[in-house]
Design a protein around this motif. Sequence first.
Motif, mmCIF file in Angstrom:
data_model
loop_
_atom_site.group_PDB
_atom_site.id
_atom_site.type_symbol
_atom_site.label_atom_id
_atom_site.label_comp_id
_atom_site.label_asym_id
_atom_site.label_seq_id
_atom_site.Cartn_x
_atom_site.Cartn_y
_atom_site.Cartn_z
ATOM 1 N N ALA A 178 0.848 -1.194 0.000
ATOM 2 C CA ALA A 178 0.000 0.000 0.000
ATOM 3 C C ALA A 178 0.879 1.237 0.000
ATOM 4 C CB ALA A 178 -0.906 0.008 1.222
ATOM 5 N N ARG A 179 0.297 2.312 -0.464
ATOM 6 C CA ARG A 179 0.987 3.604 -0.488
ATOM 7 C C ARG A 179 0.273 4.542 0.479
ATOM 8 N NH1 ARG A 179 -0.055 8.194 -3.265
ATOM 9 N NH2 ARG A 179 -1.705 7.171 -4.433
ATOM 10 N N VAL A 180 1.059 5.271 1.278
ATOM 11 C CA VAL A 180 0.484 6.265 2.180
ATOM 12 C C VAL A 180 0.073 7.466 1.326
ATOM 13 C CG1 VAL A 180 0.874 7.761 4.170
ATOM 14 C CG2 VAL A 180 1.951 5.504 4.081
ATOM 15 N N VAL A 181 -1.223 7.730 1.308
ATOM 16 C CA VAL A 181 -1.760 8.845 0.529
ATOM 17 C C VAL A 181 -1.679 10.138 1.327
ATOM 18 C CG1 VAL A 181 -3.842 9.736 -0.590
ATOM 19 C CG2 VAL A 181 -3.348 7.307 -0.668
ATOM 20 N N ARG A 182 -1.907 10.018 2.634
ATOM 21 C CA ARG A 182 -1.950 11.196 3.486
ATOM 22 C C ARG A 182 -1.619 10.786 4.914
ATOM 23 N NH1 ARG A 182 -6.832 14.757 5.334
ATOM 24 N NH2 ARG A 182 -7.972 12.801 5.338
ATOM 25 N N ALA A 183 -0.963 11.670 5.637
ATOM 26 C CA ALA A 183 -0.662 11.451 7.059
ATOM 27 C C ALA A 183 -0.981 12.741 7.793
ATOM 28 C CB ALA A 183 0.804 11.069 7.244
ATOM 29 N N TRP A 184 -1.641 12.625 8.957
ATOM 30 C CA TRP A 184 -1.974 13.796 9.734
ATOM 31 C C TRP A 184 -2.135 13.420 11.202
ATOM 32 C CZ3 TRP A 184 -5.354 10.943 6.994
ATOM 33 C CH2 TRP A 184 -6.572 10.599 7.573
ATOM 34 N N HIS A 244 -3.287 7.787 9.207
ATOM 35 C CA HIS A 244 -2.760 7.571 7.854
ATOM 36 C C HIS A 244 -3.905 7.138 6.953
ATOM 37 C CE1 HIS A 244 0.858 6.938 10.363
ATOM 38 N NE2 HIS A 244 1.434 7.598 9.380
ATOM 39 N N GLU A 245 -3.816 7.534 5.708
ATOM 40 C CA GLU A 245 -4.754 7.066 4.690
ATOM 41 C C GLU A 245 -3.933 6.299 3.651
ATOM 42 O OE1 GLU A 245 -8.467 8.787 2.078
ATOM 43 O OE2 GLU A 245 -7.007 10.191 2.888
ATOM 44 N N TYR A 246 -4.403 5.094 3.310
ATOM 45 C CA TYR A 246 -3.655 4.196 2.441
ATOM 46 C C TYR A 246 -4.453 3.848 1.193
ATOM 47 C CZ TYR A 246 -1.097 3.246 6.789
ATOM 48 O OH TYR A 246 -0.384 3.354 7.942
ATOM 49 N N ASP A 247 -3.744 3.607 0.099
ATOM 50 C CA ASP A 247 -4.299 3.066 -1.142
ATOM 51 C C ASP A 247 -3.604 1.745 -1.427
ATOM 52 O OD1 ASP A 247 -6.147 4.924 -2.019
ATOM 53 O OD2 ASP A 247 -4.744 5.988 -3.323
ATOM 54 N N TYR A 248 -4.380 0.725 -1.825
ATOM 55 C CA TYR A 248 -3.779 -0.529 -2.255
ATOM 56 C C TYR A 248 -4.729 -1.234 -3.203
ATOM 57 C CZ TYR A 248 -6.688 -3.376 0.894
ATOM 58 O OH TYR A 248 -7.732 -3.998 1.517
ATOM 59 N N THR A 249 -4.230 -2.280 -3.838
ATOM 60 C CA THR A 249 -5.031 -3.091 -4.746
ATOM 61 C C THR A 249 -5.081 -4.514 -4.208
ATOM 62 O OG1 THR A 249 -4.306 -1.715 -6.597
ATOM 63 C CG2 THR A 249 -5.271 -3.858 -7.146
ATOM 64 N N PRO A 286 2.791 4.680 13.085
ATOM 65 C CA PRO A 286 4.029 5.371 13.475
ATOM 66 C C PRO A 286 4.026 6.829 13.016
ATOM 67 C CG PRO A 286 4.482 3.489 12.030
ATOM 68 C CD PRO A 286 3.010 3.594 12.168
ATOM 69 N N ARG A 287 4.557 7.695 13.841
ATOM 70 C CA ARG A 287 4.584 9.137 13.531
ATOM 71 C C ARG A 287 5.506 9.460 12.359
ATOM 72 N NH1 ARG A 287 2.112 11.752 17.886
ATOM 73 N NH2 ARG A 287 2.084 10.492 19.774
ATOM 74 N N ASP A 288 6.517 8.619 12.131
ATOM 75 C CA ASP A 288 7.471 8.933 11.069
ATOM 76 C C ASP A 288 7.067 8.375 9.706
ATOM 77 O OD1 ASP A 288 7.873 6.294 11.783
ATOM 78 O OD2 ASP A 288 10.055 6.410 11.701
ATOM 79 N N ARG A 289 5.915 7.727 9.616
ATOM 80 C CA ARG A 289 5.431 7.209 8.331
ATOM 81 C C ARG A 289 4.831 8.375 7.550
ATOM 82 N NH1 ARG A 289 1.859 2.125 8.886
ATOM 83 N NH2 ARG A 289 3.910 1.210 9.207
ATOM 84 N N GLY A 290 5.392 8.635 6.362
ATOM 85 C CA GLY A 290 4.978 9.812 5.608
ATOM 86 C C GLY A 290 4.314 9.504 4.282
ATOM 87 N N GLN A 291 3.764 10.552 3.704
ATOM 88 C CA GLN A 291 3.089 10.457 2.422
ATOM 89 C C GLN A 291 4.032 9.899 1.364
ATOM 90 O OE1 GLN A 291 1.220 14.105 1.292
ATOM 91 N NE2 GLN A 291 0.745 13.405 -0.761
ATOM 92 N N GLY A 292 3.518 8.967 0.561
ATOM 93 C CA GLY A 292 4.283 8.357 -0.508
ATOM 94 C C GLY A 292 5.020 7.091 -0.100
ATOM 95 N N GLU A 293 5.147 6.852 1.188
ATOM 96 C CA GLU A 293 5.839 5.658 1.677
ATOM 97 C C GLU A 293 5.019 4.409 1.361
ATOM 98 O OE1 GLU A 293 7.534 4.106 5.967
ATOM 99 O OE2 GLU A 293 7.214 6.250 5.658
#
Length: 143
Positions: free
Chosen positions: A42-48, A64-69, A84-91
């Motif tokens: 999955a890809r992190v779409v957004r983190a807040w 976190h908001e995630y996208d996956y197939t 985790p707090r250090d997980r960022g967008q695009g990861e």
Amino acid sequence: MGGGFTVLVWVLVAFFVWGGVATVRRYRQRQAAWESGLTARARVVRAWVTAQAVNNTVRRIQWHEYDYTTHDGRAVRFKESGGPRDRGQGEEVLVYYAAHEPDKATASAPQPGKDLAGTVFVLIMLVVGAAVLLSQWASLSGV
């Protein structure tokens, strides 16, 4: 005691029950996701971060908001708190999901014992809170 106070007490009890149901539901969803054996990248779409004040103490909640197939090609997006707090967008991360509820996935590594302990703790706190509330209501209203 007045009727308004009694209504408020029962609204608060309903809130405690709702919290317990929601806690058990999320526990079961995470267990189903971990036990299914299905994973995806999955890809992190957004983190807040949101803030919640409890007893004059601010508690930060990471979201976190995630996208996956899925394995059968369905695109899924879901939100999850507590990562985790250090997980960022695009990861990219590994997510676990159940085929019947892919939108209830989790990006948390399987920790069924820790998850069960947390669920039991929350349920105990909700029961204690409801019991204290009802006992105080009973003593104040003379029931």
